[in-house]
Design a protein around this motif. Structure first.
Motif, mmCIF file in Angstrom:
data_model
loop_
_atom_site.group_PDB
_atom_site.id
_atom_site.type_symbol
_atom_site.label_atom_id
_atom_site.label_comp_id
_atom_site.label_asym_id
_atom_site.label_seq_id
_atom_site.Cartn_x
_atom_site.Cartn_y
_atom_site.Cartn_z
ATOM 1 N N LEU A 55 0.490 -1.204 0.129
ATOM 2 C CA LEU A 55 -0.148 -0.314 -0.123
ATOM 3 C C LEU A 55 0.819 1.088 -0.014
ATOM 4 O O LEU A 55 1.668 1.308 1.391
ATOM 5 C CB LEU A 55 -0.982 -0.613 0.845
ATOM 6 C CG LEU A 55 -1.913 1.572 1.318
ATOM 7 C CD1 LEU A 55 -3.020 1.678 0.394
ATOM 8 C CD2 LEU A 55 -2.787 0.969 3.033
ATOM 9 N N GLU A 78 -8.502 3.103 -0.607
ATOM 10 C CA GLU A 78 -7.048 2.457 -1.129
ATOM 11 C C GLU A 78 -7.643 1.459 -2.232
ATOM 12 O O GLU A 78 -8.886 0.745 -2.172
ATOM 13 C CB GLU A 78 -6.823 0.780 0.002
ATOM 14 C CG GLU A 78 -6.363 1.479 1.392
ATOM 15 C CD GLU A 78 -6.145 0.638 2.305
ATOM 16 O OE1 GLU A 78 -6.595 -0.734 1.674
ATOM 17 O OE2 GLU A 78 -7.029 1.033 3.640
ATOM 18 N N LEU A 93 -3.861 5.412 -1.956
ATOM 19 C CA LEU A 93 -4.416 5.768 -0.572
ATOM 20 C C LEU A 93 -4.059 7.200 -0.326
ATOM 21 O O LEU A 93 -2.978 7.408 -0.128
ATOM 22 C CB LEU A 93 -4.784 4.942 0.657
ATOM 23 C CG LEU A 93 -5.349 6.031 1.722
ATOM 24 C CD1 LEU A 93 -6.505 5.665 0.952
ATOM 25 C CD2 LEU A 93 -5.334 4.962 3.304
#
Length: 350
Positions: A55, A78, A93
């Motif tokens: 991420l 996300e 994100l």
């Protein structure tokens, strides 16, 4: 034929020590203009290589990640943004402070409706403006939540989280804001949440990577930031030298050329032997460019020398090439491949 600007020294550790493969929060910072968002994006792709899930988090509201991936602006959600080599994936994100605060209210106080009412009243914007530190508490808290979140099988949702952090000038204040918060709130959920973030930031599960260019000001600011992180007990991962110039002169010729000692006759003879005839003005232009290139290379070599000698012990260092055509999606993958070739990897989540 090109050579390296500054050869590796035996004293410097590996560019990506094995311990970094176990870090789960990778914070990327640097002086403004050094390309930290590009480096953060390339690092996320490199870490996701081989089937990992990573991420990439943005906290400054600039939508810089969307720009480097040439995508639409990111919401507070996300989203899959890229596929990495070997089947991995990068999600991204962009943290919105107000949304993060509402999520915080809901998570700790079950204030879903009341929180939305506060938003309509403008109370949240007022609070985050009045107390800038509150924004950093929410942003680091969200990063910690992403790192520690688990799936139904009990395994972490992400192998790693890459945080595109604020510039080095306020990096330690940003990362350590929850330490002050934990001191203020002696008990309760705020204290517990702040201690959790503090514990993550100060542990080997976190690595801070500092991006620099090879000129005096960025190098000085990078070294200052490394020292400040060390004093704060926050682990430094690597120094990332971005936009490394390719050297077109042999090492033995750099000093002389930087001092203006370039043999124009030798250049003319070399070109003639290759069947190229140039006028005097064109030869003079080549000489001037050679001197300019040598001066730049000598300056970068001196900057690399500072990175080798001033931190004690020396810090691991990654180098990324200067992309003459600028940065696009294809070149992001080139930078990620360069990182992988230098040893960047990540152990799978357990």
């Amino acid at each position: 034929m090109t050579t390296t600007v500054h050869p590796d020294t035996a004293a410097r550790p590996a560019p990506w020590p094995d311990a970094l493969a176990q870090a789960r929060l990778h914070v990327v910072s640097g002086k403004g203009g050094t390309g930290k968002t590009t480096v953060a994006a390339a690092l996320a792709l490199a870490l996701a290589t081989g089937g990992k899930r990573v991420l990439l988090v943005e906290v400054e509201g600039r939508q810089g990640i969307a720009q480097v991936f040439d995508s639409a602006p990111l919401p507070y959600e996300e989203r899959k943004i890229a596929v990495a080599a070997g089947g991995g994936e990068v999600r991204a994100l962009a943290v919105d402070t107000e949304a993060a605060l509402l999520e915080y209210f809901e998570m700790f106080y079950r204030l879903g409706v009341a929180g939305r009412t506060l938003r309509r009243m403008g109370a949240i914007e007022f609070a985050t403006t009045l107390a800038p530190g509150l924004r950093d508490v929410l942003l680091t808290g969200k990063a910690k939540e992403c790192v520690t979140r688990t799936a139904a099988d009990g395994r972490p949702v992400y192998d790693a989280v890459v945080l595109d952090a604020p510039p080095t000038g306020r990096l330690v204040t940003f990362l350590d804001v929850t330490k002050a918060m934990a001191d203020l709130a002696k008990a309760g959920p705020i204290h517990g949440q702040a201690k959790g973030v503090e514990s993550l930031i100060h542990s080997p599960r976190t690595a801070v990577h500092l991006v620099t260019l090879l000129s005096d000001l960025p190098v000085t600011e990078t070294l200052d930031a490394a020292a400040e992180l060390d004093r704060a007990g926050i682990p430094v991962g690597t120094l990332v030298v971005n936009r490394m110039r390719e050297q077109w002169l042999p090492d033995r010729s750099v000093t002389a050329a930087a001092g203006g000692r370039v043999d124009a006759g030798r250049i003319r003879n070399g070109l003639q032997s290759a069947g190229i005839e140039l006028g005097r003005d064109e030869i003079d232009g080549l000489v001037a460019e050679t001197v300019e290139h040598a001066v730049a290379v000598a300056g970068e070599s001196a900057a690399l020398g500072r990175l080798d000698s001033e931190p004690d012990p020396p810090l691991p260092r990654l180098t990324l090439p200067n992309l003459l055509g600028g940065v696009d999606l294809g070149s992001l993958y080139e930078l990620a491949e360069s990182m992988t070739a230098q040893g960047v990897y990540l152990e799978a989540r357990r």
